[in-house]
Design an enzyme around this catalytic site. Structure first.
Site, PDB file in Angstrom:
ATOM      1  N   HIS A 271       0.909  -1.078   0.082  1.00 55.52           N
ATOM      2  CA  HIS A 271       0.054   0.002  -0.013  1.00 55.52           C
ATOM      3  C   HIS A 271       0.914   1.251   0.041  1.00 55.52           C
ATOM      4  O   HIS A 271       1.963   1.202   0.598  1.00 55.52           O
ATOM      5  CB  HIS A 271      -0.904   0.028   1.303  1.00 55.52           C
ATOM      6  CG  HIS A 271      -1.595  -1.433   1.581  1.00 55.52           C
ATOM      7  ND1 HIS A 271      -2.757  -1.571   0.568  1.00 55.52           N
ATOM      8  CD2 HIS A 271      -1.647  -2.331   2.348  1.00 55.52           C
ATOM      9  CE1 HIS A 271      -3.297  -2.918   0.738  1.00 55.52           C
ATOM     10  NE2 HIS A 271      -2.672  -3.160   2.042  1.00 55.52           N
TER      11      HIS A 271
ATOM     12  N   GLU B 154      -1.554  -0.508   8.099  1.00 54.08           N
ATOM     13  CA  GLU B 154      -2.534  -1.375   8.815  1.00 54.08           C
ATOM     14  C   GLU B 154      -1.823  -2.293   9.640  1.00 54.08           C
ATOM     15  O   GLU B 154      -0.330  -2.361   9.923  1.00 54.08           O
ATOM     16  CB  GLU B 154      -2.961  -2.479   7.737  1.00 54.08           C
ATOM     17  CG  GLU B 154      -1.873  -3.379   6.870  1.00 54.08           C
ATOM     18  CD  GLU B 154      -2.592  -4.210   5.955  1.00 54.08           C
ATOM     19  OE1 GLU B 154      -3.027  -3.449   4.713  1.00 54.08           O
ATOM     20  OE2 GLU B 154      -2.223  -5.366   5.804  1.00 54.08           O
TER      21      GLU B 154
ATOM     22  N   HIS C  69       3.323  -7.398   1.475  1.00 55.03           N
ATOM     23  CA  HIS C  69       2.905  -8.287   2.679  1.00 55.03           C
ATOM     24  C   HIS C  69       1.682  -9.000   2.127  1.00 55.03           C
ATOM     25  O   HIS C  69       1.147  -8.713   0.863  1.00 55.03           O
ATOM     26  CB  HIS C  69       2.135  -7.498   3.787  1.00 55.03           C
ATOM     27  CG  HIS C  69       1.133  -6.538   3.357  1.00 55.03           C
ATOM     28  ND1 HIS C  69       1.436  -5.249   3.024  1.00 55.03           N
ATOM     29  CD2 HIS C  69      -0.319  -6.522   3.391  1.00 55.03           C
ATOM     30  CE1 HIS C  69       0.180  -4.670   2.494  1.00 55.03           C
ATOM     31  NE2 HIS C  69      -0.713  -5.391   2.748  1.00 55.03           N
TER      32      HIS C  69
ATOM     33  N   ARG D  18      -1.351  -4.594  -6.276  1.00 49.34           N
ATOM     34  CA  ARG D  18      -1.036  -6.072  -6.120  1.00 49.34           C
ATOM     35  C   ARG D  18       0.361  -6.524  -7.097  1.00 49.34           C
ATOM     36  O   ARG D  18       0.591  -6.152  -8.098  1.00 49.34           O
ATOM     37  CB  ARG D  18      -2.349  -6.837  -6.961  1.00 49.34           C
ATOM     38  CG  ARG D  18      -2.617  -8.130  -6.500  1.00 49.34           C
ATOM     39  CD  ARG D  18      -3.960  -8.682  -7.089  1.00 49.34           C
ATOM     40  NE  ARG D  18      -5.016  -8.295  -6.481  1.00 49.34           N
ATOM     41  CZ  ARG D  18      -6.138  -7.765  -7.042  1.00 49.34           C
ATOM     42  NH1 ARG D  18      -6.153  -7.488  -8.363  1.00 49.34           N
ATOM     43  NH2 ARG D  18      -7.230  -7.358  -6.409  1.00 49.34           N
TER      44      ARG D  18
HETATM   45 ZN    ZN Z   1      -2.764  -4.970   3.068  1.00 52.84          ZN
END
Ligand code: ZN
Length: 320
Positions: free
Chosen positions: A101, A119, A176, A196
């Site tokens: 991200h 996150e 991740h 992605r």
């Molecule tokens: Zn994520």
């Protein structure tokens, strides 16, 4: 504010079908699921892709985004166009894509002013041998691109063995993935911007491949970051409370309530997100007392008073 407006606010989760999901949000958490694999429960969210509804109380039927927009006093007059956090439970029956991200600055410039995404994961359930991907080993954009080109995922990705109760902070720019077999509670900035890197060449039911975003990924990966070796929680538990992480976006605590050890949790924050992830008990705020159980999610608004927690249960809570 009237007394009833100082009561805690219960939310109904928004459930999302995902290619990699399973049915444990029904079997383990008792949610009513749509058909097919369900990967994500957006438990506390005002994001347009899953805006939770209030259940019960004076705000029954309101969307969280509406409360945020029209009753900011419930959130301590916190600033910002959007409710800043998003709490999810993920049921990864299969591996999620390898992803990264952007931070707030990159997302703001390249994704229509969106927030970036920081996150963190609390591992609700993992089996012997389960692992998770956090971090990668390439030192530069060129090296990363080359390892991807050669398909050397084992050399590139940092796979960490996990156990129930582990915790991982995932900064923007960290490659991740949650891998199959794992149930995770995720607390994150309210953003849905994901790049992605790799999707295991999986096909969707219609035969197509999901889009990859290699250029954006290479732009945002932090090649200087040291990848963690373990997610074991080392912070001390004090009167039932363990602080899992403090970041500029959020602080996340774990609260363990035992039958012989009720917990008084101070609520001086602008608002507090809470998720019961094990057991059951009661939550008392001011004059109001509520039964809660595994799978219950609520917001304690500004001024509701400290929370008195009794029973036999575990909660994950967060505030800005
Ligand atoms: Zn994520």
């Amino acid at each position: 504010m009237q007394d009833a407006e100082l009561d805690i606010i219960f939310l109904k989760p928004e459930l999302h079908n995902k290619l990699w999901g399973g049915r444990r949000l029904e079997t383990d958490y008792g949610y009513d699921l749509p058909d097919g694999p369900v990967g994500e429960c957006w438990a506390i969210s005002a994001h347009p892709h899953g805006d939770c509804k209030v259940v019960g109380g004076v705000w029954d039927g309101w969307r969280l985004s509406e409360l945020w927009n029209e009753h900011r006093e419930l959130f301590g007059d916190e600033e910002g166009d959007e409710f800043p956090l998003l709490v999810k439970i993920l049921d990864a029956q299969d591996d999620l894509s390898i992803q990264v991200h952007p931070d707030d600055a990159y997302a703001h410039e390249h994704e229509n002013g969106s927030l970036g995404k920081r996150e963190c994961w609390y591992i609700l359930d993992a089996k012997e041998g389960d692992r998770i991907v956090v971090g990668q080993r390439a030192k530069s954009r060129e090296e990363f691109a080359q390892l991807v080109e050669e398909g050397r995922w084992d050399d590139l990705l940092n796979r960490v063995p996990i156990q129930t109760g582990d915790f991982f902070q995932v900064e923007p720019g960290t490659v991740h993935a949650i891998l199959g077999g794992t149930l995770v509670l995720e607390t994150q900035e309210s953003s849905d911007v994901t790049y992605r890197v790799y999707d295991f060449d999986r096909r969707q039911p219609d035969g197509s491949l999901r889009e990859l975003h290699m250029e954006q990924s290479l732009d945002v990966i932090d090649f200087g970051m040291k990848a963690p070796e373990s997610g074991a929680v080392t912070e001390p538990e004090i009167d039932g409370v363990t602080t899992l992480v403090t970041t500029p976006s959020y602080t996340v605590d774990r609260i363990v309530v035992r039958p012989d050890a009720p917990v008084a949790y101070a609520q001086p924050w602008s608002f507090l997100n809470a998720s019961v992830v094990e057991g059951s008990g009661t939550v008392c705020a001011g004059k109001h007392i509520h039964n809660v159980t595994k799978g219950t999610h609520f917001i304690a608004p500004a001024g509701c008073g400290d929370l008195a927690l009794e029973g036999d249960m575990m909660l994950i809570v967060s505030h800005v």
